[in-house]
Structures are given as structure tokens and as C-alpha cells.
Design an enzyme around this catalytic site. Structure first.
Site, PDB file in Angstrom:
ATOM      1  CE  LYS A 113      -3.941  -1.876   2.236  1.00  0.00           C
ATOM      2  NZ  LYS A 113      -5.192  -1.824   3.062  1.00  0.00           N
ATOM      3  CE  LYS A 199      -5.403  -8.660  -1.503  1.00  0.00           C
ATOM      4  NZ  LYS A 199      -4.998  -8.312  -0.406  1.00  0.00           N
ATOM      5  CE  LYS A 202     -13.262  -4.090   0.865  1.00  0.00           C
ATOM      6  NZ  LYS A 202     -13.049  -3.575   2.257  1.00  0.00           N
TER       7      LYS A 202
HETATM    8  P1  TYM Z   1     -10.468  -5.830   4.336  1.00  0.00           P
HETATM    9  O1  TYM Z   1     -11.646  -5.060   4.357  1.00  0.00           O
HETATM   10  O2  TYM Z   1      -9.419  -5.666   3.226  1.00  0.00           O
HETATM   11  O3  TYM Z   1     -10.940  -7.457   3.897  1.00  0.00           O
HETATM   12  C1  TYM Z   1     -12.010  -8.153   4.580  1.00  0.00           C
HETATM   13  C2  TYM Z   1     -11.886  -9.452   4.438  1.00  0.00           C
HETATM   14  O4  TYM Z   1     -11.941  -9.865   3.153  1.00  0.00           O
HETATM   15  C3  TYM Z   1     -10.750 -10.917   2.982  1.00  0.00           C
HETATM   16  N1  TYM Z   1     -10.257 -10.628   1.422  1.00  0.00           N
HETATM   17  C4  TYM Z   1     -10.036 -11.581   1.022  1.00  0.00           C
HETATM   18  N2  TYM Z   1     -10.432 -13.163   0.708  1.00  0.00           N
HETATM   19  C5  TYM Z   1     -10.022 -13.894  -0.214  1.00  0.00           C
HETATM   20  N3  TYM Z   1      -9.606 -13.544  -1.587  1.00  0.00           N
HETATM   21  C6  TYM Z   1      -9.379 -11.815  -1.512  1.00  0.00           C
HETATM   22  N4  TYM Z   1      -9.188 -11.529  -2.755  1.00  0.00           N
HETATM   23  C7  TYM Z   1      -9.734 -11.115  -0.626  1.00  0.00           C
HETATM   24  N5  TYM Z   1      -9.647  -9.896  -0.420  1.00  0.00           N
HETATM   25  C8  TYM Z   1      -9.925  -9.558   0.847  1.00  0.00           C
HETATM   26  C9  TYM Z   1      -9.543 -10.322   3.804  1.00  0.00           C
HETATM   27  O5  TYM Z   1      -8.656 -11.373   4.362  1.00  0.00           O
HETATM   28  C10 TYM Z   1     -10.383  -9.839   5.109  1.00  0.00           C
HETATM   29  O6  TYM Z   1     -10.769 -11.149   5.882  1.00  0.00           O
HETATM   30  N6  TYM Z   1      -7.343  -5.872   8.110  1.00  0.00           N
HETATM   31  C11 TYM Z   1      -8.608  -6.367   7.683  1.00  0.00           C
HETATM   32  C12 TYM Z   1      -9.663  -5.743   8.610  1.00  0.00           C
HETATM   33  C13 TYM Z   1      -9.549  -5.920   9.900  1.00  0.00           C
HETATM   34  C14 TYM Z   1      -9.666  -7.143  10.670  1.00  0.00           C
HETATM   35  C15 TYM Z   1      -9.725  -6.751  12.107  1.00  0.00           C
HETATM   36  C16 TYM Z   1      -9.641  -8.416  10.325  1.00  0.00           C
HETATM   37  C17 TYM Z   1      -9.344  -4.834  10.778  1.00  0.00           C
HETATM   38  N7  TYM Z   1      -9.553  -5.256  11.972  1.00  0.00           N
HETATM   39  C18 TYM Z   1      -9.644  -7.617  12.898  1.00  0.00           C
HETATM   40  C19 TYM Z   1     -10.182  -9.398  11.240  1.00  0.00           C
HETATM   41  C20 TYM Z   1      -9.881  -8.782  12.695  1.00  0.00           C
HETATM   42  C21 TYM Z   1      -8.785  -6.170   6.149  1.00  0.00           C
HETATM   43  O7  TYM Z   1      -7.891  -6.589   5.461  1.00  0.00           O
HETATM   44  O8  TYM Z   1     -10.008  -6.000   5.839  1.00  0.00           O
END
Ligand code: TYM
Length: 336
Positions: A113, A199, A202
Site C-alpha cells: 500500500k 488478488k 477493492k
Molecule cells: P479488508 O476489508 O481488506 O478485507 C476483509 C476480509 O476479506 C478478505 N479478503 C479476501 N479473501 C479472499 N480473497 C480475496 N481476494 C480477498 N480480499 C480480501 C480479507 O482477508 C479479510 O478477511 N485488515 C482487515 C480488516 C480488519 C480485521 C480486524 C480483520 C481490521 N481489524 C480484526 C479481522 C480482525 C482487512 O484486510 O479488511
């Protein structure tokens, strides 16, 4: 015996896509009956890269409504908004002061990022994983169901908890519980539909690279028509030369709820002209009930506000207790 605790979250940045659904939310729904669950909309994380203040609140509603629409059941789960509980920010500060800087500089997502942000990398972006650790540790979570890309952040969370326990507690009476990542093999890494080596994300500038949960049937059809394939007839899994083929078959397998062996056989002699309409139909059918429920929930803001208010109250009770425990361990004068 009380149930084990689960915590997870999604950022309210843009639309949720099939990666978020298959890597995370769908698994939350499947396991929720077995656990005591907390699902958070992590809006403090959403400002670690430049954000739009005019859409943040609406995006936060969207994610909460999608949790419910995907099948999160309030009988087993609590849904809340991270910024509604100041304990998340406060524990982050306390954890910041025991987390070595170089642990954060090693984080793959930060590096990826940060490259995109150029000169404008904020301290918040570097600190993102500590805030995530606070989210998890506040709830004494046993399990954290996430996609593959979050594995390193979960390892860091454990390292931070171990460090705090080592410095400020005894092995018999640890202050923080060590959580475990729960990463399901299928769906853990959904790839872009315009580049099977990247991957689904978003933050990809092209919306054609992902299927969003709220895409219309027409848009899904258009995206699948345009998605990247290859000139080979006959479709197969696990060919390193055909990452797009593997990814699309995988999506079809999970969303049609068929087994990998069944799909391998069904598609062995198919060409893309035959497979693409099949995949399109499968995605549309799988998303239709989610979309219908989503719109009904978004039309009832009174209900949604109540869910979030009750969720914050319930989550706050747990989070505040942990925060007091940590502050006591660190030697703070109690606020009587
Ligand atoms: P975020 O919003 O980027 O992603 C949310 C969840 O979606 C999963 N994910 C995917 N899984 C499979 N294939 C993909 N292409 C893909 N893109 C995203 C992510 O692994 C995630 O589970 N840092 C976290 C948010 C967060 C969080 C937490 C998660 C903040 N605090 C505490 C668990 C516990 C995140 O990346 O969100």
C-alpha cells in the site's frame, strides 16, 4: 462450558466483492452458531489511506447491512462499528508503545500500500496492524476468520500479545489471550478476473477486475464476458500456466456448492463460450438473495441503527473490561 469467541471485520472502503465474501463473511455465517461472535465494521482502518468524508458513513451502513444480508444472525453474533468504541483507539496507543517499529516495517500489506501512496504514506498506514491487533485482543478472541492476505497480521497480533504478557504479566495469569487465524482453504484467495495472478481487491483501479456483491445481473454478465481467459479448450484446475482458468473454476465450484471433482469432470471438455454463461448464471443466482435482503435492510435505517447501537453496547462491555485489565497491568492509576 462457554463458547469460544470469534472476532473479525471488514473495512468500509468501496464495495464488498466476491473475495471479501468467500474469504471472510461466508465463513463467518457458516461457523457462527458454534461461537460467540463479534463482527466489526472497521471504519478507523478506512482512513489509513486517503478517504472521502462524504461517503464514509454511508459505506459503514452498507457493510453492516451486507453482514446481515449475507446471513449474520443476531442470535449468535454482535455487529458494531469500530469508531463507536474508543477502547479500540486507546488500546492501539498502549500496544504502539510496546511494538517495535521494525515489526511494522516488515508487513507485506504496508509495503504494497505504501508504494501506491508515494510521498503521502501516513503513520496510520504503518500502524494499521496494531489497530487490528487491538480489535482482536480487546475481545479475547480465540479465532479470527479471515482471508489468506491477513495471515501475517494475525501472526503480528500474537507476537504483540506475547510481548505484552512477557513484559507485564506472569505465565499463570496472562493479560491478553493469543488468538488464532481461521483461514479456510477454499475461497481464501480469490483472484482478479482480469489477471489471475493478482488478488481480487477493492483498491484495483479497474472495477472490471472484481465482482461486487451488489453488482446488477447485467453488470455481472458484462464483467464475465470481458474477464481474462486463455485460448485452450477444456477447462482444468491447478495448471500453473492457467491461473485465470483455475480461479474461475474455483468461483464456480464454491458458488454452485459442487465438489471440485464434480466440476473438474463437468468442465473437462468445455470451451469458454459454454462455461462463461454457466458461471454468470451461478454468480447471479448466488448473489440475488443477498441483494434482496440488503435493499430491505437499507430501507429500514431505524432497524439498522438499533442493531449498531445494541451491538456497540454489548461489544463495549467486553472491550472496556480488557482495556482496564491492560491498563492495570501497565501500572496506570485507576480512574475511580
Ligand atoms: P479488508 O476489508 O481488506 O478485507 C476483509 C476480509 O476479506 C478478505 N479478503 C479476501 N479473501 C479472499 N480473497 C480475496 N481476494 C480477498 N480480499 C480480501 C480479507 O482477508 C479479510 O478477511 N485488515 C482487515 C480488516 C480488519 C480485521 C480486524 C480483520 C481490521 N481489524 C480484526 C479481522 C480482525 C482487512 O484486510 O479488511
Amino acid at each position: 462450558m462457554s463458547k469460544q469467541r470469534v472476532l473479525s471485520g471488514v473495512q468500509p472502503t468501496g464495495n464488498l466483492h466476491l473475495g471479501n465474501y468467500l474469504g471472510a463473511i461466508r465463513n463467518w455465517v457458516e461457523i457462527q452458531k458454534k461461537y460467540d461472535n463479534f463482527f466489526c465494521v472497521v471504519d478507523l482502518h478506512a482512513i489509513t489511506v486517503p478517504h472521502n468524508p462524504t461517503t464514509l458513513a454511508q459505506d459503514t451502513y452498507n457493510i453492516a447491512a451486507l453482514y446481515l444480508a449475507c446471513g449474520i444472525n443476531l442470535e449468535y453474533s454482535t455487529i458494531f462499528v469500530q469508531s463507536h468504541l474508543s477502547a479500540h483507539s486507546e488500546l492501539t496507543w498502549l500496544l504502539n508503545c510496546i511494538t517495535p517499529l521494525n515489526w511494522l516495517e516488515r508487513m507485506i500489506q504496508f509495503k504494497e500500500k505504501a508504494i501506491k501512496q508515494g510521498e503521502n504514506v501516513s503513520v496510520g498506514l504503518l500502524d494499521y496492524p496494531v489497530l487490528m491487533a487491538a480489535d482482536i485482543l480487546l475481545y479475547d478472541a480465540d479465532l479470527v476468520p479471515v482471508g489468506e492476505d491477513q495471515k501475517q497480521h494475525l501472526e503480528l497480533t500474537r507476537d504483540i500479545a506475547v510481548r505484552l504478557n512477557d513484559q507485564f504479566a506472569t505465565p499463570e495469569q496472562p493479560v491478553l489471550k493469543l488468538p488464532q487465524a481461521l483461514i479456510r482453504k477454499e475461497g481464501a484467495r480469490v483472484m482478479s478476473i482480469t489477471d489471475g495472478t493478482r488478488k481480487m481487491s477493492k483498491s484495483d483501479p479497474s472495477d472490471l477486475s472484481r465482482i461486487n456483491l451488489l453488482d446488477s445481473p447485467e453488470l455481472i454478465e458484462k464483467k464475465i464476458k470481458r474477464c481474462k481467459t486463455d485460448p485452450i479448450k477444456g477447462l482444468s484446475f491447478d495448471d500453473p500456466e492457467r491461473p485465470e482458468c483455475h480461479n474461475l473454476l474455483n468461483l464456480y465450484t464454491i458458488l454452485s456448492e459442487k465438489s471440485k471433482a464434480e466440476v473438474a469432470q463437468e468442465c473437462a471438455d468445455m470451451g469458454w463460450g459454454q462455461f462463461k454463461p454457466l458461471l454468470t448464471e451461478t454468480i447471479i443466482t448466488a448473489l440475488k438473495p443477498i441483494q434482496e435482503r440488503y435493499h430491505a435492510i437499507m430501507d429500514d435505517k431505524v432497524y439498522l441503527n438499533r442493531v449498531l447501537k445494541e451491538g456497540a453496547a454489548k461489544a463495549g462491555t467486553v472491550a472496556d473490561q480488557t482495556l482496564v485489565r491492560v491498563k492495570n497491568a501497565l501500572g496506570y492509576l485507576p480512574n475511580l
